[in-house]
Design a protein around this motif. Sequence first.
Motif, mmCIF file in Angstrom:
data_model
loop_
_atom_site.group_PDB
_atom_site.id
_atom_site.type_symbol
_atom_site.label_atom_id
_atom_site.label_comp_id
_atom_site.label_asym_id
_atom_site.label_seq_id
_atom_site.Cartn_x
_atom_site.Cartn_y
_atom_site.Cartn_z
ATOM 1 N N THR A 158 3.215 3.814 7.312
ATOM 2 C CA THR A 158 3.838 3.103 8.425
ATOM 3 C C THR A 158 3.504 1.612 8.374
ATOM 4 O O THR A 158 4.394 0.758 8.563
ATOM 5 C CB THR A 158 3.390 3.719 9.765
ATOM 6 N N ALA A 159 2.249 1.288 8.095
ATOM 7 C CA ALA A 159 1.845 -0.121 7.994
ATOM 8 C C ALA A 159 2.573 -0.813 6.843
ATOM 9 O O ALA A 159 3.013 -1.963 6.975
ATOM 10 C CB ALA A 159 0.329 -0.229 7.818
ATOM 11 N N LEU A 160 2.724 -0.130 5.718
ATOM 12 C CA LEU A 160 3.446 -0.683 4.571
ATOM 13 C C LEU A 160 4.897 -0.969 4.935
ATOM 14 O O LEU A 160 5.399 -2.074 4.733
ATOM 15 C CB LEU A 160 3.388 0.299 3.390
ATOM 16 N N VAL A 161 5.579 0.016 5.465
ATOM 17 C CA VAL A 161 7.002 -0.113 5.785
ATOM 18 C C VAL A 161 7.229 -1.195 6.840
ATOM 19 O O VAL A 161 8.078 -2.081 6.662
ATOM 20 C CB VAL A 161 7.579 1.248 6.234
ATOM 21 N N HIS A 162 6.472 -1.147 7.909
ATOM 22 C CA HIS A 162 6.681 -2.117 8.989
ATOM 23 C C HIS A 162 6.276 -3.524 8.555
ATOM 24 O O HIS A 162 6.959 -4.498 8.905
ATOM 25 C CB HIS A 162 5.944 -1.669 10.252
ATOM 26 N N ARG A 212 0.233 2.029 -6.604
ATOM 27 C CA ARG A 212 1.275 3.067 -6.675
ATOM 28 C C ARG A 212 2.535 2.638 -5.926
ATOM 29 O O ARG A 212 3.647 2.836 -6.407
ATOM 30 C CB ARG A 212 0.763 4.391 -6.125
ATOM 31 N N ALA A 213 2.351 2.062 -4.756
ATOM 32 C CA ALA A 213 3.509 1.608 -3.982
ATOM 33 C C ALA A 213 4.267 0.529 -4.752
ATOM 34 O O ALA A 213 5.501 0.554 -4.832
ATOM 35 C CB ALA A 213 3.067 1.102 -2.611
ATOM 36 N N GLN A 214 3.544 -0.407 -5.342
ATOM 37 C CA GLN A 214 4.178 -1.477 -6.102
ATOM 38 C C GLN A 214 4.910 -0.931 -7.329
ATOM 39 O O GLN A 214 6.018 -1.366 -7.643
ATOM 40 C CB GLN A 214 3.150 -2.537 -6.518
ATOM 41 N N ASP A 215 4.301 0.018 -8.010
ATOM 42 C CA ASP A 215 4.960 0.641 -9.171
ATOM 43 C C ASP A 215 6.276 1.291 -8.757
ATOM 44 O O ASP A 215 7.297 1.127 -9.441
ATOM 45 C CB ASP A 215 4.049 1.685 -9.829
ATOM 46 N N GLU A 235 3.619 -9.034 -1.680
ATOM 47 C CA GLU A 235 2.828 -9.675 -0.618
ATOM 48 C C GLU A 235 2.300 -8.632 0.358
ATOM 49 O O GLU A 235 1.160 -8.725 0.821
ATOM 50 C CB GLU A 235 3.675 -10.684 0.154
ATOM 51 N N THR A 236 3.133 -7.653 0.664
ATOM 52 C CA THR A 236 2.744 -6.614 1.614
ATOM 53 C C THR A 236 1.661 -5.715 1.025
ATOM 54 O O THR A 236 0.651 -5.452 1.683
ATOM 55 C CB THR A 236 3.965 -5.776 2.024
ATOM 56 N N THR A 237 1.849 -5.252 -0.197
ATOM 57 C CA THR A 237 0.857 -4.336 -0.782
ATOM 58 C C THR A 237 -0.486 -5.019 -0.999
ATOM 59 O O THR A 237 -1.527 -4.365 -0.933
ATOM 60 C CB THR A 237 1.349 -3.714 -2.105
ATOM 61 N N GLN A 238 -0.470 -6.328 -1.226
ATOM 62 C CA GLN A 238 -1.728 -7.047 -1.442
ATOM 63 C C GLN A 238 -2.575 -7.121 -0.174
ATOM 64 O O GLN A 238 -3.763 -7.451 -0.251
ATOM 65 C CB GLN A 238 -1.450 -8.447 -1.991
ATOM 66 N N GLN A 239 -2.012 -6.799 0.957
ATOM 67 C CA GLN A 239 -2.753 -6.817 2.221
ATOM 68 C C GLN A 239 -3.623 -5.578 2.411
ATOM 69 O O GLN A 239 -4.445 -5.546 3.313
ATOM 70 C CB GLN A 239 -1.768 -6.924 3.400
ATOM 71 N N PHE A 240 -3.446 -4.580 1.562
ATOM 72 C CA PHE A 240 -4.170 -3.324 1.719
ATOM 73 C C PHE A 240 -5.465 -3.337 0.916
ATOM 74 O O PHE A 240 -5.499 -3.817 -0.210
ATOM 75 C CB PHE A 240 -3.296 -2.137 1.291
ATOM 76 N N SER A 241 -6.508 -2.778 1.504
ATOM 77 C CA SER A 241 -7.801 -2.724 0.821
ATOM 78 C C SER A 241 -7.921 -1.496 -0.078
ATOM 79 O O SER A 241 -8.918 -1.336 -0.760
ATOM 80 C CB SER A 241 -8.940 -2.737 1.848
ATOM 81 N N ASN A 242 -6.900 -0.652 -0.090
ATOM 82 C CA ASN A 242 -6.881 0.544 -0.933
ATOM 83 C C ASN A 242 -6.079 0.214 -2.199
ATOM 84 O O ASN A 242 -4.846 0.253 -2.192
ATOM 85 C CB ASN A 242 -6.226 1.695 -0.157
ATOM 86 N N PRO A 243 -6.765 -0.119 -3.308
ATOM 87 C CA PRO A 243 -6.040 -0.564 -4.503
ATOM 88 C C PRO A 243 -5.136 0.504 -5.118
ATOM 89 O O PRO A 243 -4.081 0.180 -5.654
ATOM 90 C CB PRO A 243 -7.145 -0.989 -5.467
ATOM 91 N N GLU A 244 -5.517 1.768 -5.035
ATOM 92 C CA GLU A 244 -4.667 2.825 -5.599
ATOM 93 C C GLU A 244 -3.357 2.911 -4.829
ATOM 94 O O GLU A 244 -2.282 3.008 -5.420
ATOM 95 C CB GLU A 244 -5.378 4.178 -5.585
ATOM 96 N N PHE A 245 -3.435 2.854 -3.518
ATOM 97 C CA PHE A 245 -2.242 2.879 -2.680
ATOM 98 C C PHE A 245 -1.339 1.685 -3.004
ATOM 99 O O PHE A 245 -0.140 1.841 -3.231
ATOM 100 C CB PHE A 245 -2.654 2.882 -1.211
#
Length: 134
Positions: free
Chosen positions: A13-17, A102-105, A89-99
Amino acid sequence: MARPDFCTEEDITALVHGFYGRVRADAMLAPVFDAQIQDWDKHLAIMCRFWSSLLRGSGTYTGTPMPKHVALPGLTADMFHQWLSLFRETTQQFSNPEFAERAQDFAERIARSLWFGYQINNEPERLPTELAHD
């Protein structure tokens, strides 16, 4: 392979929003999305199901995104690059590198697939071009 253990539905939800907040504020992409999406809450809920199905294997999304995207007028490679840039830019805001990875891929594969499909449907006489990496 989707794994429900490396991220939560709240992460999705945080990623999408977060991502669509950037899209809606972007001078290049906002007009394209705003012309097509009448109900943002509904669209965001669909996108949450889509990304949950990809990343967590939830199976909550059913649909065929390609026909909707190939019907859009005037898409360009630059728009796909901007979409990917905002996603990064959005995925770089997450502290979970695997998430984030994977989302970026998935985002890169989705952009590539939609760009190829768009070109094939809108310019069938031309060979499709690749999205060059940044």
